[in-house]
Design a protein around this motif. Structure first.
Motif, PDB file in Angstrom:
ATOM      1  N   TYR A 160       0.830  -1.204   0.000  1.00 16.81           N
ATOM      2  CA  TYR A 160       0.000   0.000   0.000  1.00 16.81           C
ATOM      3  C   TYR A 160       0.864   1.254   0.000  1.00 16.81           C
ATOM      4  O   TYR A 160       1.888   1.321   0.695  1.00 16.81           O
ATOM      5  CB  TYR A 160      -0.920  -0.003   1.219  1.00 16.81           C
ATOM      6  CG  TYR A 160      -1.898  -1.162   1.217  1.00 16.81           C
ATOM      7  CD1 TYR A 160      -3.011  -1.145   0.382  1.00 16.81           C
ATOM      8  CD2 TYR A 160      -1.686  -2.277   2.017  1.00 16.81           C
ATOM      9  CE1 TYR A 160      -3.906  -2.204   0.364  1.00 16.81           C
ATOM     10  CE2 TYR A 160      -2.574  -3.348   2.002  1.00 16.81           C
ATOM     11  CZ  TYR A 160      -3.677  -3.302   1.173  1.00 16.81           C
ATOM     12  OH  TYR A 160      -4.557  -4.357   1.148  1.00 16.81           O
ATOM     13  N   CYS A 161       0.414   2.250  -0.782  1.00 18.09           N
ATOM     14  CA  CYS A 161       1.088   3.543  -0.870  1.00 18.09           C
ATOM     15  C   CYS A 161       0.028   4.645  -0.910  1.00 18.09           C
ATOM     16  O   CYS A 161      -1.176   4.361  -0.989  1.00 18.09           O
ATOM     17  CB  CYS A 161       1.953   3.629  -2.138  1.00 18.09           C
ATOM     18  SG  CYS A 161       3.254   2.376  -2.273  1.00 18.09           S
ATOM     19  N   TYR A 162       0.494   5.878  -0.855  1.00 18.56           N
ATOM     20  CA  TYR A 162      -0.405   7.030  -0.938  1.00 18.56           C
ATOM     21  C   TYR A 162       0.093   7.962  -2.042  1.00 18.56           C
ATOM     22  O   TYR A 162       1.301   8.197  -2.168  1.00 18.56           O
ATOM     23  CB  TYR A 162      -0.466   7.767   0.398  1.00 18.56           C
ATOM     24  CG  TYR A 162      -1.178   6.978   1.470  1.00 18.56           C
ATOM     25  CD1 TYR A 162      -2.485   7.272   1.831  1.00 18.56           C
ATOM     26  CD2 TYR A 162      -0.541   5.926   2.115  1.00 18.56           C
ATOM     27  CE1 TYR A 162      -3.140   6.544   2.813  1.00 18.56           C
ATOM     28  CE2 TYR A 162      -1.182   5.185   3.094  1.00 18.56           C
ATOM     29  CZ  TYR A 162      -2.485   5.492   3.431  1.00 18.56           C
ATOM     30  OH  TYR A 162      -3.133   4.756   4.396  1.00 18.56           O
ATOM     31  N   LYS A 163      -0.857   8.476  -2.811  1.00 15.83           N
ATOM     32  CA  LYS A 163      -0.535   9.309  -3.965  1.00 15.83           C
ATOM     33  C   LYS A 163      -1.203  10.667  -3.797  1.00 15.83           C
ATOM     34  O   LYS A 163      -2.421  10.750  -3.623  1.00 15.83           O
ATOM     35  CB  LYS A 163      -1.040   8.627  -5.239  1.00 15.83           C
ATOM     36  CG  LYS A 163      -0.778   9.371  -6.536  1.00 15.83           C
ATOM     37  CD  LYS A 163      -1.275   8.534  -7.707  1.00 15.83           C
ATOM     38  CE  LYS A 163      -1.058   9.235  -9.035  1.00 15.83           C
ATOM     39  NZ  LYS A 163      -1.497   8.410 -10.188  1.00 15.83           N
ATOM     40  N   GLY A 164      -0.397  11.730  -3.803  1.00 15.45           N
ATOM     41  CA  GLY A 164      -0.955  13.058  -3.628  1.00 15.45           C
ATOM     42  C   GLY A 164      -0.002  14.126  -4.110  1.00 15.45           C
ATOM     43  O   GLY A 164       1.174  13.858  -4.409  1.00 15.45           O
ATOM     44  N   TYR A 179      -4.903   9.772  -2.631  1.00 15.15           N
ATOM     45  CA  TYR A 179      -5.403   8.426  -2.905  1.00 15.15           C
ATOM     46  C   TYR A 179      -4.609   7.373  -2.138  1.00 15.15           C
ATOM     47  O   TYR A 179      -3.377   7.477  -2.023  1.00 15.15           O
ATOM     48  CB  TYR A 179      -5.295   8.102  -4.396  1.00 15.15           C
ATOM     49  CG  TYR A 179      -6.138   8.971  -5.289  1.00 15.15           C
ATOM     50  CD1 TYR A 179      -7.462   8.651  -5.575  1.00 15.15           C
ATOM     51  CD2 TYR A 179      -5.600  10.129  -5.858  1.00 15.15           C
ATOM     52  CE1 TYR A 179      -8.231   9.455  -6.402  1.00 15.15           C
ATOM     53  CE2 TYR A 179      -6.368  10.940  -6.688  1.00 15.15           C
ATOM     54  CZ  TYR A 179      -7.675  10.594  -6.950  1.00 15.15           C
ATOM     55  OH  TYR A 179      -8.437  11.395  -7.759  1.00 15.15           O
ATOM     56  N   LEU A 180      -5.305   6.377  -1.646  1.00 17.03           N
ATOM     57  CA  LEU A 180      -4.671   5.140  -1.199  1.00 17.03           C
ATOM     58  C   LEU A 180      -4.540   4.247  -2.421  1.00 17.03           C
ATOM     59  O   LEU A 180      -5.525   4.012  -3.138  1.00 17.03           O
ATOM     60  CB  LEU A 180      -5.519   4.454  -0.131  1.00 17.03           C
ATOM     61  CG  LEU A 180      -5.048   3.073   0.336  1.00 17.03           C
ATOM     62  CD1 LEU A 180      -3.695   3.147   1.025  1.00 17.03           C
ATOM     63  CD2 LEU A 180      -6.089   2.430   1.250  1.00 17.03           C
ATOM     64  N   THR A 181      -3.324   3.773  -2.696  1.00 16.18           N
ATOM     65  CA  THR A 181      -3.084   2.894  -3.836  1.00 16.18           C
ATOM     66  C   THR A 181      -2.621   1.526  -3.359  1.00 16.18           C
ATOM     67  O   THR A 181      -2.163   1.366  -2.219  1.00 16.18           O
ATOM     68  CB  THR A 181      -2.027   3.472  -4.791  1.00 16.18           C
ATOM     69  OG1 THR A 181      -0.731   3.392  -4.170  1.00 16.18           O
ATOM     70  CG2 THR A 181      -2.338   4.919  -5.146  1.00 16.18           C
ATOM     71  N   ARG A 182      -2.740   0.555  -4.228  1.00 20.75           N
ATOM     72  CA  ARG A 182      -2.244  -0.788  -3.918  1.00 20.75           C
ATOM     73  C   ARG A 182      -1.369  -1.276  -5.051  1.00 20.75           C
ATOM     74  O   ARG A 182      -1.762  -1.225  -6.221  1.00 20.75           O
ATOM     75  CB  ARG A 182      -3.398  -1.777  -3.704  1.00 20.75           C
ATOM     76  CG  ARG A 182      -2.930  -3.091  -3.054  1.00 20.75           C
ATOM     77  CD  ARG A 182      -4.087  -4.049  -2.852  1.00 20.75           C
ATOM     78  NE  ARG A 182      -4.442  -4.730  -4.098  1.00 20.75           N
ATOM     79  CZ  ARG A 182      -5.517  -5.510  -4.251  1.00 20.75           C
ATOM     80  NH1 ARG A 182      -6.353  -5.668  -3.232  1.00 20.75           N
ATOM     81  NH2 ARG A 182      -5.763  -6.095  -5.398  1.00 20.75           N
ATOM     82  N   LEU A 183      -0.176  -1.734  -4.694  1.00 24.27           N
ATOM     83  CA  LEU A 183       0.719  -2.373  -5.648  1.00 24.27           C
ATOM     84  C   LEU A 183       0.410  -3.860  -5.686  1.00 24.27           C
ATOM     85  O   LEU A 183       0.284  -4.493  -4.627  1.00 24.27           O
ATOM     86  CB  LEU A 183       2.182  -2.163  -5.252  1.00 24.27           C
ATOM     87  CG  LEU A 183       2.594  -0.724  -4.908  1.00 24.27           C
ATOM     88  CD1 LEU A 183       4.063  -0.695  -4.483  1.00 24.27           C
ATOM     89  CD2 LEU A 183       2.339   0.212  -6.070  1.00 24.27           C
TER      90      LEU A 183
END
Length: 268
Positions: A160-164, A179-183
């Motif tokens: 999990y990562c965060y994009k902003g 956004y919460l993202t998922r790899l």
């Protein structure tokens, strides 16, 4: 006619899916202090039952096109957690060689990548790898490839990562949605061996992974094979959920951090 290469020209096959890689990797799972694991996690991620940290150093051959392969070293650390029933690791440190792979991962997936210098030396069954930034070697792993564990079944693991976009005008805030993202990393390893060795962290104010200490090693392995990496957006999140953690992706040697009271210290 003249060329202007600051505008994208025609491409035969735009890349929209995952990236196929060949890897040689030392993978570890270790326990740290429960209080530290909890403090590392932004909402809405939920801590795993045990305070486990995933660590991976990979020598990666990225097959960008049939004609082009880029080789890099990459160090990844994530605290294990859960999001809506899917176990994964929240990535709090990711360092690797190469400007393009760093900027594309940060901008596309929200990965907290930093440009680093890495080494990976394999001499027979002996492996040594390092990761350095700002002239400081803050990570080392060294050991001997052990017994063959048999070819594992293909599997997929999640991070999990965060994009902003940090605010232009107001530090600690963001412009637009976060956004919460998922790899989604699909693994197809051809070799799986135990690894008899040691991982060492060294002090760096730029990359303080020493603050997440190894209390007990749960597994340490050496693997080789193929991997396919992709990702997805999961949801928007309130910017205040991630704001205190954004420092992880920048060089902030003057950051004092926060004080964490450990249960062990309280008992003493």
């Amino acid at each position: 006619m003249v060329k202007l290469r600051y505008v994208q020209g025609p491409v035969a096959t735009p890349q929209s899916g995952g990236l196929n890689n060949t890897v040689r990797t030392v993978r570890a799972l270790y326990e740290t202090d429960a209080e530290i694991a909890r403090a590392l996690l932004p909402q809405p991620l939920v801590p795993a039952a045990r305070p486990e940290i995933f660590l991976q150093f990979a020598h990666v051959a990225m097959h960008v096109t049939p004609e082009t392969t880029v080789e890099i070293g990459a160090l990844t650390l994530g605290v294990m957690c859960d999001y809506e029933g899917t176990r994964g690791g929240y990535v709090f440190h990711m360092a690797m060689e190469g400007e393009t792979v760093v900027t594309s991962g940060r901008e596309r997936f929200g990965e907290p990548k930093k440009i680093a210098e890495t080494t990976f030396d394999k001499n027979g069954d002996h492996v040594r790898a390092t990761c350095s930034r700002h002239g400081i070697t803050y990570f080392e792993v060294e050991g001997t490839i052990g017994a063959d564990q048999g070819k594992p079944e293909p599997f997929e693991e999640y991070f999990y990562c965060y994009k902003g976009l940090p605010s232009i005008t107001t530090p600690g805030e963001f412009d637009g949605d976060v956004y919460l993202t998922r790899l989604n990393w699909k693994r197809n390893y051809s070799r799986h061996h135990g690894f008899d060795g040691a991982i060492r962290f060294h002090e760096s104010a730029y990359d303080p992974i020493v603050d997440v200490p190894i209390r007990r090693m749960l597994s340490l392995d050496y693997v080789e094979g193929a991997t396919n990496t992709s990702g997805q957006l999961l949801r928007t999140v309130p910017s205040e959920w991630i704001a205190p953690f954004w420092v992880q992706r920048n060089d902030a040697p003057s950051n004092p951090g926060v004080e964490i009271a450990l249960a062990e210290a309280k008992a003493a």
